[in-house]
Design a protein around this motif. Structure first.
Motif, PDB file in Angstrom:
ATOM      1  N   LEU A  19       3.244   1.863  -1.907  1.00 10.97           N
ATOM      2  CA  LEU A  19       3.734   2.195  -3.251  1.00 10.97           C
ATOM      3  C   LEU A  19       3.019   3.408  -3.818  1.00 10.97           C
ATOM      4  O   LEU A  19       3.610   4.210  -4.544  1.00 10.97           O
ATOM      5  CB  LEU A  19       3.554   0.997  -4.187  1.00 10.97           C
ATOM      6  CG  LEU A  19       4.467  -0.206  -3.912  1.00 10.97           C
ATOM      7  CD1 LEU A  19       4.131  -1.354  -4.859  1.00 10.97           C
ATOM      8  CD2 LEU A  19       5.923   0.201  -4.093  1.00 10.97           C
ATOM      9  N   HIS A  20       1.735   3.557  -3.507  1.00 12.67           N
ATOM     10  CA  HIS A  20       0.983   4.684  -4.055  1.00 12.67           C
ATOM     11  C   HIS A  20       1.559   6.001  -3.537  1.00 12.67           C
ATOM     12  O   HIS A  20       1.742   6.954  -4.294  1.00 12.67           O
ATOM     13  CB  HIS A  20      -0.497   4.546  -3.663  1.00 12.67           C
ATOM     14  CG  HIS A  20      -1.312   5.724  -4.104  1.00 12.67           C
ATOM     15  ND1 HIS A  20      -1.635   5.984  -5.424  1.00 12.67           N
ATOM     16  CD2 HIS A  20      -1.857   6.761  -3.376  1.00 12.67           C
ATOM     17  CE1 HIS A  20      -2.340   7.105  -5.513  1.00 12.67           C
ATOM     18  NE2 HIS A  20      -2.489   7.588  -4.259  1.00 12.67           N
ATOM     19  N   ARG A  21       1.869   6.054  -2.232  1.00 12.37           N
ATOM     20  CA  ARG A  21       2.406   7.284  -1.662  1.00 12.37           C
ATOM     21  C   ARG A  21       3.794   7.590  -2.231  1.00 12.37           C
ATOM     22  O   ARG A  21       4.154   8.742  -2.487  1.00 12.37           O
ATOM     23  CB  ARG A  21       2.469   7.143  -0.143  1.00 12.37           C
ATOM     24  CG  ARG A  21       1.100   7.011   0.523  1.00 12.37           C
ATOM     25  CD  ARG A  21       1.209   7.143   2.030  1.00 12.37           C
ATOM     26  NE  ARG A  21       2.044   6.085   2.605  1.00 12.37           N
ATOM     27  CZ  ARG A  21       1.587   4.893   2.978  1.00 12.37           C
ATOM     28  NH1 ARG A  21       0.298   4.601   2.831  1.00 12.37           N
ATOM     29  NH2 ARG A  21       2.404   3.987   3.510  1.00 12.37           N
ATOM     30  N   SER A  36       8.164   1.563  -9.074  1.00 14.69           N
ATOM     31  CA  SER A  36       7.237   0.484  -8.706  1.00 14.69           C
ATOM     32  C   SER A  36       7.912  -0.869  -8.832  1.00 14.69           C
ATOM     33  O   SER A  36       7.817  -1.711  -7.918  1.00 14.69           O
ATOM     34  CB  SER A  36       5.983   0.546  -9.593  1.00 14.69           C
ATOM     35  OG  SER A  36       5.292   1.752  -9.401  1.00 14.69           O
ATOM     36  N   ARG A  95       5.016   6.696  -5.230  1.00 11.76           N
ATOM     37  CA  ARG A  95       4.910   7.168  -6.625  1.00 11.76           C
ATOM     38  C   ARG A  95       4.442   8.617  -6.664  1.00 11.76           C
ATOM     39  O   ARG A  95       4.917   9.416  -7.473  1.00 11.76           O
ATOM     40  CB  ARG A  95       3.950   6.277  -7.398  1.00 11.76           C
ATOM     41  CG  ARG A  95       4.511   4.907  -7.725  1.00 11.76           C
ATOM     42  CD  ARG A  95       3.706   4.230  -8.832  1.00 11.76           C
ATOM     43  NE  ARG A  95       2.326   3.990  -8.404  1.00 11.76           N
ATOM     44  CZ  ARG A  95       1.889   2.861  -7.859  1.00 11.76           C
ATOM     45  NH1 ARG A  95       2.748   1.867  -7.655  1.00 11.76           N
ATOM     46  NH2 ARG A  95       0.615   2.732  -7.503  1.00 11.76           N
ATOM     47  N   ALA A  96       3.511   8.948  -5.799  1.00 13.46           N
ATOM     48  CA  ALA A  96       3.019  10.330  -5.777  1.00 13.46           C
ATOM     49  C   ALA A  96       4.132  11.293  -5.373  1.00 13.46           C
ATOM     50  O   ALA A  96       4.272  12.385  -5.943  1.00 13.46           O
ATOM     51  CB  ALA A  96       1.830  10.441  -4.813  1.00 13.46           C
ATOM     52  N   GLU A 121       7.888   6.447 -12.467  1.00 10.99           N
ATOM     53  CA  GLU A 121       6.924   5.727 -11.630  1.00 10.99           C
ATOM     54  C   GLU A 121       6.994   4.226 -11.892  1.00 10.99           C
ATOM     55  O   GLU A 121       6.915   3.414 -10.965  1.00 10.99           O
ATOM     56  CB  GLU A 121       5.517   6.244 -11.885  1.00 10.99           C
ATOM     57  CG  GLU A 121       5.258   7.625 -11.312  1.00 10.99           C
ATOM     58  CD  GLU A 121       3.811   8.047 -11.502  1.00 10.99           C
ATOM     59  OE1 GLU A 121       3.068   7.330 -12.223  1.00 10.99           O
ATOM     60  OE2 GLU A 121       3.417   9.084 -10.934  1.00 10.99           O
ATOM     61  N   THR A 172       8.785  -3.014  -5.552  1.00  4.66           N
ATOM     62  CA  THR A 172       8.035  -4.266  -5.421  1.00  4.66           C
ATOM     63  C   THR A 172       8.968  -5.459  -5.359  1.00  4.66           C
ATOM     64  O   THR A 172       8.801  -6.371  -4.550  1.00  4.66           O
ATOM     65  CB  THR A 172       7.063  -4.416  -6.599  1.00  4.66           C
ATOM     66  OG1 THR A 172       6.169  -3.297  -6.625  1.00  4.66           O
ATOM     67  CG2 THR A 172       6.258  -5.703  -6.462  1.00  4.66           C
ATOM     68  N   ALA A 228       0.817  -1.211   0.000  1.00  3.82           N
ATOM     69  CA  ALA A 228       0.000   0.000   0.000  1.00  3.82           C
ATOM     70  C   ALA A 228       0.848   1.256   0.000  1.00  3.82           C
ATOM     71  O   ALA A 228       0.376   2.342  -0.361  1.00  3.82           O
ATOM     72  CB  ALA A 228      -0.927  -0.013   1.220  1.00  3.82           C
TER      73      ALA A 228
END
Length: 786
Positions: A674-676, A702, A678-679, A698, A706, A672
């Motif tokens: 990863l979203h923060r 990722s 990438r942003a 990005e 990962t 979870a």
């Protein structure tokens, strides 16, 4: 009849001439020659020819009937004399004709003045009782001094008279005592010989039986001849030690000119074939062929500077009629006093040469080991006497000695040029572009032969740079080739992104393997003993990790002007093995200059290495100098007068990336997060005005993050670096290295690194304490194709 008796009979032929010369004043040279000839003829006729007949080389009738049947001329019963053994028979007739011919011819003629004077001196000397010599000549002290000055010089005459132990007359007009006359004769005999000295003393005393002018002329000529021979021997001796002191072709030619001028010639010129100056053999590029010969003048020396001869550097065409060309064709020295042949080279210049007063020349080829190198020409103008035939041998000897030295210098020039060319080819032609340091370098090959000094600047991922310097033992092509091997190995090992100590360990093992292969092949020239220093500077953290294998420690010049030689653990030189290498890490303030150098910069045979290090310390204390200016200042302060070793110098001024160029985030081991991440990356790229790289970055972030979450342990760290490229780094605490593979069509995974490789310019892994770093670089917008 033994060989000893036959030899005694032959030697006895000289007895009448020797005894007559010692005790008979009226004997002549012509009488001696006639007596010797007659005696030898009869000796051979009565003693040797019968032996030939008995051996079958002559008919036996020669002994029984005599030549042409004349019995009186039978060899063993010459003129009817019989009853004597062969030796006695031969000695009787040969001595009779020898003495008779000597006396008859001498009485028929009269000895000349020189013969009579010598005979008188010899017979009078021998007639004196042993141990009681009496010098009957009477000479004044002034006459003796004048005589000694004529042959010994003023200083030599004064030394000779001062060495007289007795009391000298107070006035030059006073008569000299017999002991002083004896002393003067003995001093003079050392220069002109005993007999000539006796004649000269008698002439000085005014003896009537001696022709003064003839005797003095004879002695003067002999003295001049002796002095001439001595001068030539001294000249050859000086040439042996004065020519070939260096391995430089031009300098060797100049040394030949310095030795011969003005002692043998007023001017001397040395012309060499063009290939010789490059170290090649003549015969290349038409330098010397059967028709025309082209030579380059490399040396010209003379008693004056205004001689109208070809100047140094001129290209000269030697026409076949010139003495230079003739000497080259014949391989012998050629002499000319007045001939139009040499004037054909340049008629206008030749007329100026004649008008200048040059009247005689000798040309000698410069040839060694069957290789024709050029020609040397000796010229005379001030000396009134032209070159004599005897001078040809001296000129040829000088040319031969110089040619050997020239050939040695030529061969050295070729080998040195090959080694330097190879070394320069293997060294970096230009330092690579990178942002970690501002670097400058210098490499100066030794005059006596290039060696294995080398340096390198290798960009590393993560805004880092590797600084390398090393030194291979030995000189020449082997050392240069070995240096190329080590430099290539360091480049290859640096791609593995190893720590400095680890890289030196691999390099040490490689040197050991190279030496083992060389020894197995019978080559005793090894690499063992080479030194190397490897430093890695990180422009993000501002730290430098350094390890060294027997190399000198680097110097650090800080921005405040302080200089320090870093305390880097000293490992053994490469190839020795047995001890691990250690790295040391140092913080380097921004603007510091890290100076790497080889021992040729600070070591001298005539001074301690600490002196060189102290001068280097003082030179680096000027903090406002750029790396280029630092290199120039260091070489100006430390460059030796005679460079015996290579000098390699590398100066790197550190630069530190600002905080605005680096972004770093801690990443939880949770998908979870990863979203923060990438942003945050997208926002930072937008801030850096790199919107074009948002999508690919990005994707790379990722995939790398990962992959680390799945296969690594512990917390992760993500870092973006904006340098010449955009660098993405992921830190984890695992030592497992990811591998790129091609996923099959139906595989659900295995494409992550493949996508990273496609989206980035390059990617890789490096290991650090407690884990590893997976990184990827992207080309910045606007730098494509640069």
């Amino acid at each position: 009849m033994t060989i000893g008796l036959v030899s005694f009979g032959a030697v006895a032929q000289f007895a009448p001439a020797i005894l007559g010369g010692l005790f008979w004043k009226n004997g002549t040279r012509r009488g001696v020659l006639v007596g010797l000839t007659a005696g030898f003829v009869v000796w051979a006729y009565t003693l040797l020819l019968p032996s030939f007949a008995q051996a079958g080389l002559l008919p036996m009738s020669f002994l029984r009937e005599g030549p042409l049947g004349i019995e009186l001329l039978r060899p063993q019963q010459l003129f009817g004399l019989a009853g004597m053994d062969p030796i006695g028979h031969a000695m009787f007739w040969s001595a009779l004709l020898n003495v008779g011919g000597y006396v008859a011819v001498s009485l028929a003629g009269r000895p000349d003045d020189a013969e009579r004077a010598q005979a008188v001196q010899f017979t009078e000397t021998l007639a004196e009782p042993a141990g009681e010599r009496h010098w009957q000549v009477r000479a004044t002290a002034g006459a003796l001094q004048t005589l000694l000055e004529r042959f010994l010089g003023r200083e030599g005459a004064q030394r000779a008279l001062r060495s007289y132990p007795g009391r000298r007359p107070g006035s030059p007009a006073a008569e000299a005592p017999p002991e002083l006359v004896h002393h003067a004769e003995s001093q003079l005999a050392g220069s002109v010989g005993a007999a000539s000295a006796r004649l000269a003393i008698s002439a000085a005393a005014g003896g009537k039986e001696v022709g003064t002018e003839a005797v003095m002329e004879m002695i003067g000529e002999a003295s001049q001849r002796i002095e001439l021979v001595r001068g030539r021997l001294r000249l050859l001796y000086d040439a042996t030690g004065g020519i070939g002191t260096t391995l430089d072709v031009t300098r060797t030619a100049e040394e030949l000119a310095q030795v011969a001028v003005p002692r043998f010639a007023d001017y001397l010129s040395v012309d060499l074939a063009e290939p010789v100056l490059r170290g090649d053999e003549p015969g290349v590029d038409g330098a010397v062929n059967s028709g025309t010969k082209w030579m380059r003048r490399v040396a010209l020396s003379g008693i004056r500077d205004d001689a109208p001869l070809f100047a140094v550097g001129d290209l000269i065409t030697l026409v076949p009629s010139s003495p230079q060309a003739r000497s080259i064709d014949s391989g012998q020295a050629a002499r000319l006093s007045a001939s139009p042949g040499w004037q054909a080279i340049d008629p206008t210049r030749a007329s100026r040469v004649i008008a200048y007063g040059i009247h005689s020349l000798v040309a000698a080829p410069l040839s060694a080991r069957g290789v024709l190198l050029g020609v040397v020409t000796f010229w005379r103008s001030e000396k009134p006497e032209p070159f004599e035939p005897e001078d040809l041998s001296l000129a040829a000897e000088l040319a031969a000695r110089a040619a050997v030295s020239l050939d040695n210098a030529r061969r050295y020039t070729r080998e040195h040029g090959m080694a330097v060319a190879l070394q320069r080819r293997l060294l970096p032609r230009a330092l690579p572009q990178q942002s970690a340091v501002e670097a400058a370098s210098r490499y100066l090959p030794a005059r006596e032969g290039a060696s294995g000094d080398w340096f390198d600047v290798i960009p590393l991922p993560g805004a880092r740079v590797a600084l390398v310097i090393g030194d291979v033992v030995g000189h020449g092509v082997h050392a240069a080739a070995t240096m190329g091997q080590l430099r290539t190995a360091v480049h290859n090992f640096s791609t593995l992104d190893l720590a400095p100590a680890e890289l030196l360990r691999y390099l040490d093992e490689l040197v050991t393997l190279i030496d083992q292969d060389a020894i197995a092949a019978g080559d005793q020239t090894t690499v063992t003993g080479a030194t190397c220093l490897y430093a890695v500077y990180d422009s993000v953290s501002g730290t430098c990790a350094i390890a060294r294998a027997g190399h000198l420690t680097p110097a650090l010049a800080r921005p405040d002007g302080t200089v320090e030689f870093l305390d880097v653990p000293s490992g053994l030189p490469l190839g020795i093995g047995g001890q691990p290498f250690e790295s040391a890490e140092f913080p380097l303030p921004e603007g510091s200059r890290l100076v790497l150098f080889t021992d040729g910069l600070v070591e001298r045979r005539d001074q301690d290495i600490d002196t060189g290090l102290r001068v280097l310390d003082e030179t680096l204390a000027y903090a406002d100098r750029s790396p280029e200016e630092t290199c120039d200042a260091v070489l100006e302060a430390l460059f030796p007068e005679r460079q015996r070793d290579d000098i390699a110098l590398l100066v790197a001024r550190t630069q530190v990336l600002g905080a605005e160029q680096v972004a770093e985030w801690d990443v939880e081991s949770d998908p979870a997060a990863l979203h923060r991440v990438r942003a945050a990356c997208s926002a930072r790229l937008t801030e850096w005005e790199l919107e074009e790289l948002v999508d690919t970055t990005e994707l790379i972030v990722s995939e790398l993050t990962t992959n680390a979450m799945r296969h690594a342990v512990g917390p992760l760290t993500l870092r973006l670096i904006r340098d010449r490229t955009l660098i993405c780094e992921v830190y984890d605490h695992s030592s497992t290295s990811p591998h790129l593979r091609h996923a099959a069509t139906m595989d659900e995974g295995g494409r992550g690194l493949f996508l990273v490789a496609q989206c980035s310019e390059r990617w890789g892994t490096r290991y650090i304490d407690g884990g590893k770093v997976i990184w990827a670089e992207q080309t910045m917008p606007g730098t494509l194709g640069s």
